[in-house]
Motif scaffolding. Structure first.
Motif, PDB file in Angstrom:
ATOM      1  N   LEU A  48     -58.378 -34.353 -37.355  1.00 48.83           N
ATOM      2  CA  LEU A  48     -57.964 -32.981 -37.652  1.00 48.83           C
ATOM      3  C   LEU A  48     -58.280 -32.599 -39.092  1.00 48.83           C
ATOM      4  O   LEU A  48     -58.226 -33.444 -39.983  1.00 48.83           O
ATOM      5  N   PRO A  49     -58.580 -31.322 -39.347  1.00 44.16           N
ATOM      6  CA  PRO A  49     -58.731 -30.862 -40.733  1.00 44.16           C
ATOM      7  C   PRO A  49     -57.376 -30.745 -41.423  1.00 44.16           C
ATOM      8  O   PRO A  49     -56.340 -30.648 -40.767  1.00 44.16           O
ATOM      9  N   ARG A  50     -57.381 -30.781 -42.755  1.00 43.25           N
ATOM     10  CA  ARG A  50     -56.223 -30.581 -43.626  1.00 43.25           C
ATOM     11  C   ARG A  50     -55.274 -31.780 -43.643  1.00 43.25           C
ATOM     12  O   ARG A  50     -54.750 -32.131 -44.694  1.00 43.25           O
ATOM     13  N   LEU A  51     -55.057 -32.411 -42.496  1.00 49.84           N
ATOM     14  CA  LEU A  51     -54.229 -33.615 -42.452  1.00 49.84           C
ATOM     15  C   LEU A  51     -54.578 -34.359 -41.169  1.00 49.84           C
ATOM     16  O   LEU A  51     -54.504 -33.794 -40.082  1.00 49.84           O
ATOM     17  N   ASP A  52     -54.989 -35.628 -41.294  1.00 52.37           N
ATOM     18  CA  ASP A  52     -55.456 -36.362 -40.111  1.00 52.37           C
ATOM     19  C   ASP A  52     -54.292 -36.710 -39.181  1.00 52.37           C
ATOM     20  O   ASP A  52     -53.121 -36.745 -39.577  1.00 52.37           O
ATOM     21  N   GLY A  53     -54.650 -36.983 -37.929  1.00 52.42           N
ATOM     22  CA  GLY A  53     -53.649 -37.218 -36.903  1.00 52.42           C
ATOM     23  C   GLY A  53     -52.753 -38.412 -37.163  1.00 52.42           C
ATOM     24  O   GLY A  53     -51.546 -38.367 -36.871  1.00 52.42           O
ATOM     25  N   ILE A  54     -53.301 -39.499 -37.697  1.00 51.08           N
ATOM     26  CA  ILE A  54     -52.498 -40.683 -37.989  1.00 51.08           C
ATOM     27  C   ILE A  54     -51.403 -40.346 -39.001  1.00 51.08           C
ATOM     28  O   ILE A  54     -50.241 -40.728 -38.837  1.00 51.08           O
ATOM     29  N   SER A  55     -51.764 -39.598 -40.035  1.00 50.58           N
ATOM     30  CA  SER A  55     -50.774 -39.201 -41.034  1.00 50.58           C
ATOM     31  C   SER A  55     -49.704 -38.310 -40.436  1.00 50.58           C
ATOM     32  O   SER A  55     -48.519 -38.413 -40.781  1.00 50.58           O
ATOM     33  N   VAL A  56     -50.116 -37.421 -39.518  1.00 50.91           N
ATOM     34  CA  VAL A  56     -49.157 -36.534 -38.860  1.00 50.91           C
ATOM     35  C   VAL A  56     -48.153 -37.362 -38.058  1.00 50.91           C
ATOM     36  O   VAL A  56     -46.932 -37.142 -38.145  1.00 50.91           O
ATOM     37  N   ILE A  57     -48.649 -38.310 -37.275  1.00 49.53           N
ATOM     38  CA  ILE A  57     -47.753 -39.148 -36.468  1.00 49.53           C
ATOM     39  C   ILE A  57     -46.773 -39.892 -37.362  1.00 49.53           C
ATOM     40  O   ILE A  57     -45.566 -39.915 -37.096  1.00 49.53           O
ATOM     41  N   ARG A  58     -47.283 -40.506 -38.438  1.00 48.39           N
ATOM     42  CA  ARG A  58     -46.415 -41.271 -39.329  1.00 48.39           C
ATOM     43  C   ARG A  58     -45.327 -40.398 -39.949  1.00 48.39           C
ATOM     44  O   ARG A  58     -44.164 -40.807 -40.045  1.00 48.39           O
ATOM     45  N   ARG A  59     -45.705 -39.183 -40.342  1.00 52.61           N
ATOM     46  CA  ARG A  59     -44.728 -38.285 -40.957  1.00 52.61           C
ATOM     47  C   ARG A  59     -43.639 -37.911 -39.949  1.00 52.61           C
ATOM     48  O   ARG A  59     -42.450 -37.867 -40.298  1.00 52.61           O
ATOM     49  N   TRP A  60     -44.049 -37.595 -38.726  1.00 55.65           N
ATOM     50  CA  TRP A  60     -43.060 -37.267 -37.696  1.00 55.65           C
ATOM     51  C   TRP A  60     -42.087 -38.417 -37.486  1.00 55.65           C
ATOM     52  O   TRP A  60     -40.880 -38.215 -37.442  1.00 55.65           O
ATOM     53  N   ARG A  61     -42.632 -39.619 -37.336  1.00 50.89           N
ATOM     54  CA  ARG A  61     -41.762 -40.770 -37.058  1.00 50.89           C
ATOM     55  C   ARG A  61     -40.855 -41.080 -38.250  1.00 50.89           C
ATOM     56  O   ARG A  61     -39.698 -41.453 -38.063  1.00 50.89           O
ATOM     57  N   GLU A  62     -41.366 -40.908 -39.462  1.00 49.01           N
ATOM     58  CA  GLU A  62     -40.533 -41.131 -40.655  1.00 49.01           C
ATOM     59  C   GLU A  62     -39.365 -40.145 -40.704  1.00 49.01           C
ATOM     60  O   GLU A  62     -38.295 -40.454 -41.230  1.00 49.01           O
ATOM     61  N   MET A  63     -39.598 -38.944 -40.147  1.00 48.77           N
ATOM     62  CA  MET A  63     -38.540 -37.927 -40.108  1.00 48.77           C
ATOM     63  C   MET A  63     -37.574 -38.146 -38.953  1.00 48.77           C
ATOM     64  O   MET A  63     -36.603 -37.399 -38.809  1.00 48.77           O
ATOM     65  N   GLY A  64     -37.845 -39.126 -38.134  1.00 48.53           N
ATOM     66  CA  GLY A  64     -36.980 -39.388 -36.992  1.00 48.53           C
ATOM     67  C   GLY A  64     -37.315 -38.590 -35.750  1.00 48.53           C
ATOM     68  O   GLY A  64     -36.528 -38.562 -34.800  1.00 48.53           O
ATOM     69  N   ARG A  65     -38.481 -37.958 -35.735  1.00 49.91           N
ATOM     70  CA  ARG A  65     -38.895 -37.196 -34.553  1.00 49.91           C
ATOM     71  C   ARG A  65     -39.364 -38.176 -33.478  1.00 49.91           C
ATOM     72  O   ARG A  65     -40.241 -39.015 -33.727  1.00 49.91           O
ATOM     73  N   THR A  66     -38.788 -38.089 -32.280  1.00 51.34           N
ATOM     74  CA  THR A  66     -39.012 -39.106 -31.253  1.00 51.34           C
ATOM     75  C   THR A  66     -39.800 -38.612 -30.044  1.00 51.34           C
ATOM     76  O   THR A  66     -39.973 -39.362 -29.085  1.00 51.34           O
ATOM     77  N   MET A  67     -40.283 -37.364 -30.044  1.00 50.58           N
ATOM     78  CA  MET A  67     -40.995 -36.846 -28.886  1.00 50.58           C
ATOM     79  C   MET A  67     -42.228 -37.715 -28.598  1.00 50.58           C
ATOM     80  O   MET A  67     -42.887 -38.211 -29.513  1.00 50.58           O
ATOM     81  N   PRO A  68     -42.550 -37.944 -27.317  1.00 56.04           N
ATOM     82  CA  PRO A  68     -43.716 -38.763 -26.980  1.00 56.04           C
ATOM     83  C   PRO A  68     -45.018 -38.071 -27.389  1.00 56.04           C
ATOM     84  O   PRO A  68     -45.139 -36.851 -27.283  1.00 56.04           O
ATOM     85  N   ILE A  69     -45.985 -38.881 -27.840  1.00 57.54           N
ATOM     86  CA  ILE A  69     -47.254 -38.357 -28.356  1.00 57.54           C
ATOM     87  C   ILE A  69     -48.417 -38.974 -27.599  1.00 57.54           C
ATOM     88  O   ILE A  69     -48.548 -40.204 -27.541  1.00 57.54           O
ATOM     89  N   LEU A  70     -49.260 -38.121 -27.030  1.00 58.67           N
ATOM     90  CA  LEU A  70     -50.513 -38.545 -26.410  1.00 58.67           C
ATOM     91  C   LEU A  70     -51.644 -38.239 -27.378  1.00 58.67           C
ATOM     92  O   LEU A  70     -51.862 -37.081 -27.729  1.00 58.67           O
ATOM     93  N   VAL A  71     -52.354 -39.263 -27.811  1.00 59.26           N
ATOM     94  CA  VAL A  71     -53.455 -39.105 -28.754  1.00 59.26           C
ATOM     95  C   VAL A  71     -54.758 -38.875 -27.997  1.00 59.26           C
ATOM     96  O   VAL A  71     -55.068 -39.590 -27.041  1.00 59.26           O
ATOM     97  N   LEU A  72     -55.517 -37.871 -28.426  1.00 62.33           N
ATOM     98  CA  LEU A  72     -56.862 -37.613 -27.915  1.00 62.33           C
ATOM     99  C   LEU A  72     -57.836 -37.789 -29.069  1.00 62.33           C
ATOM    100  O   LEU A  72     -57.634 -37.223 -30.138  1.00 62.33           O
TER     101      LEU A  72
END
Length: 223
Positions: A54-78
């Motif tokens: 992804l532009p501006r912020l890559d997907g791996i960083s997005v996932i890590r940030r969500w999990r660090e915040m305690g967000r638990t929704m399931p994620i399907l990576v494409l």
């Protein structure tokens, strides 16, 4: 069920959105990592479909940030990245499933449904509550073996209650999970739709708890 799609390629984003909508889900979309991160932080999703490149912020960083915040929704990576090392990095960051491009759209739908079902604690696509049977893979409903015809919005409400059977679902929670950001979220519409659902089911399986919400009752169920 409400799903977020984060994919920077406009045509693919649209195709995924349309496929998930046709499968009975409400879909929000984002086209870069920062927008996706913000929506995943602030909105309650039942699942997220996320591209890695992804532009501006890559997907791996997005996932890590969500999990660090305690967000638990399931994620399907494409992603177009097919190496095992890339898959392992996604899983280690907190992803729940992985699809390599190109992929069949039906597989995206199936995997999203499975993630939502498992996150709610169900191993079978069929959720049974007394005389009521909800097939979450086909979007079909039966009462005492008789097929029940529901509108798309009615089905979304009933399916959400079925996924969370036995638990009181409040008005705000239900509205947040069956509407997308652009819908009219007038709360009295929920009451009207709930009345229609009850009338069609002709079975006392939904309990109203005044001031709290609704509960789909669990009895003699098997899934």
């Amino acid at each position: 069920m409400r799903v977020l799609v984060v994919e920077d390629e406009p045509q693919l984003n649209l195709r995924i959105e349309q496929a998930l909508e046709a499968a009975g889900m409400k879909v929000d979309v984002a086209f870069d990592g920062e927008e996706g991160l913000f929506l995943g932080e602030t909105e309650p999703y039942d699942a997220i479909v996320l591209d890695l490149g992804l532009p501006r912020l890559d997907g791996i960083s997005v996932i890590r940030r969500w999990r660090e915040m305690g967000r638990t929704m399931p994620i399907l990576v494409l992603t177009a990245r097919g190496r095992w090392a890339d898959k392992a990095q996604a899983f280690d960051s907190g992803a729940d499933d992985y699809l390599t491009k190109p992929f069949e759209m039906d597989e995206v739908i199936t995997r999203v449904r499975v993630l939502i079902r498992r996150a709610a604690g169900h191993s079978s696509p069929e959720i049974i509550c007394g005389p009521l049977r909800v097939d979450t893979s086909q979007g079909r409903v039966w009462v005492d073996g008789q097929a029940i015809s529901l509108t798309a919005q009615e089905y979304r409400i009933l399916a959400y209650l079925a996924h969370h059977r036995g638990r009181v679902v409040g008005r705000t929670e239900l509205i947040e999970h069956v509407y997308d950001r652009d819908d009219d979220r007038e709360s009295n519409v929920i009451d009207v739709l709930m009345g229609r659902i009850r009338k069609k089911l002709k079975a006392e399986v939904i309990t109203t708890l005044r001031g709290q919400g609704w509960r789909l009752e669990v009895s003699n169920d098997g899934g």
